[in-house]
Write an enzyme that holds these catalytic residues in place. Sequence first.
Site, PDB file in Angstrom:
ATOM      1  N   CYS A  27       0.896  -1.236   0.012  1.00 19.36           N
ATOM      2  CA  CYS A  27      -0.052  -0.081   0.061  1.00 19.36           C
ATOM      3  C   CYS A  27       0.926   1.298   0.182  1.00 19.36           C
ATOM      4  O   CYS A  27       1.449   1.545   0.838  1.00 19.36           O
ATOM      5  CB  CYS A  27      -1.101   0.068   1.071  1.00 19.36           C
ATOM      6  SG  CYS A  27      -2.054   1.464   1.227  1.00 19.36           S
ATOM      7  N   HIS A  32      -2.343  -5.195 -10.652  1.00 25.99           N
ATOM      8  CA  HIS A  32      -2.869  -4.178 -10.985  1.00 25.99           C
ATOM      9  C   HIS A  32      -3.049  -4.428 -12.604  1.00 25.99           C
ATOM     10  O   HIS A  32      -2.526  -4.810 -13.515  1.00 25.99           O
ATOM     11  CB  HIS A  32      -2.439  -2.840 -11.081  1.00 25.99           C
ATOM     12  CG  HIS A  32      -2.239  -2.174  -9.566  1.00 25.99           C
ATOM     13  ND1 HIS A  32      -3.134  -1.282  -9.049  1.00 25.99           N
ATOM     14  CD2 HIS A  32      -1.388  -2.282  -8.600  1.00 25.99           C
ATOM     15  CE1 HIS A  32      -2.790  -1.056  -8.061  1.00 25.99           C
ATOM     16  NE2 HIS A  32      -1.811  -1.706  -7.367  1.00 25.99           N
ATOM     17  N   GLU A  92     -10.118  -0.247  -5.789  1.00 24.22           N
ATOM     18  CA  GLU A  92      -9.171  -0.872  -5.285  1.00 24.22           C
ATOM     19  C   GLU A  92      -9.761  -2.245  -4.762  1.00 24.22           C
ATOM     20  O   GLU A  92     -10.820  -2.343  -4.211  1.00 24.22           O
ATOM     21  CB  GLU A  92      -8.713   0.022  -3.850  1.00 24.22           C
ATOM     22  CG  GLU A  92      -7.429  -0.907  -3.343  1.00 24.22           C
ATOM     23  CD  GLU A  92      -6.721   0.346  -2.114  1.00 24.22           C
ATOM     24  OE1 GLU A  92      -5.847  -0.075  -1.677  1.00 24.22           O
ATOM     25  OE2 GLU A  92      -7.369   1.593  -2.079  1.00 24.22           O
ATOM     26  N   CYS A 119      -4.653   6.023  -4.670  1.00 22.88           N
ATOM     27  CA  CYS A 119      -4.091   4.717  -4.512  1.00 22.88           C
ATOM     28  C   CYS A 119      -2.546   4.833  -4.959  1.00 22.88           C
ATOM     29  O   CYS A 119      -2.374   4.712  -6.264  1.00 22.88           O
ATOM     30  CB  CYS A 119      -4.876   3.479  -5.264  1.00 22.88           C
ATOM     31  SG  CYS A 119      -4.170   2.008  -5.223  1.00 22.88           S
ATOM     32  N   GLY A 156      -1.605   1.908  -7.221  1.00 19.01           N
ATOM     33  CA  GLY A 156      -1.979   1.995  -8.622  1.00 19.01           C
ATOM     34  C   GLY A 156      -1.538   3.120  -9.174  1.00 19.01           C
ATOM     35  O   GLY A 156      -1.265   2.955 -10.604  1.00 19.01           O
TER      36      GLY A 156
END
Length: 269
Positions: free
Chosen positions: A74, A151, A200, A209, A212
Amino acid sequence: MRVPFTKMHGLGNDFVVLDARGDALPAIEPRMAAALADRREGIGCDQLILLEPSDSADFLMRIFNSDGGEVGACGNASRAVAILHGAPASVETAGGTIALEPTETGASVDMGVPRFEWDAIPLDYPMDTLTMPVGWDDLRDPGAASVGNPHVVFFVEDIDAIALDRIGPEIEIDPLFTERVNVNVATIIDRTRIRLRVWERGAGLTRACGTGACATAVVAMRRGFVEREVAVELPGGELTIAWQQDGRIRMTGPATESYRGSFEWDDYA
């Protein structure tokens, strides 16, 4: 047992941080993580972050999404933890070891080397992850990358025209993605700027994100759309993503401590 916590956010992506580096906590089960993350009956957050001792780094960071599932990385939480820690550190995560350091305006994080192999995403069967021959409604030919978590990235003319709250959940659980997937829709503004929205995995629509932004930037760089350093605009604010010559991604942006509190462990266990 009364347990202290720190509430933080990075561009509106918010976290409850539990620091067990000194005093150990009992095991956290997915049900408990989800209960703490609940915005009506818990503290409320997108991710629960648990800091613990590590044998291979300065400390370990474990990450639980709001549905209780544990994930490997994260980016926004990494910046928040850098501010909480207050000094440069190496951090063990399930997605690999990262390096973070606070800055005057937030934090900078070495997110490691992205992976593009189909089985590193992972996908259910082999394919070229630079331009994948798949699609859902008008979203077609995405790229994919793993930045500690999976992703898929779609480039579109207008990210606001995409019903991401509808199509995101469908793509997230598609059998192609064996560990589910984070869904990114991006618009290239120019060679130094990208607009991005993210569905997410395990958390839903998010204001920001970090992984991301990293994944979208490196997929755009692989396709030749942008330079090796870009600004990524998310609904919650802006991140700077640089794909360095050594192959590692450097993410820089703000993070903030919101407040501190405590809760009774047995109320959520």
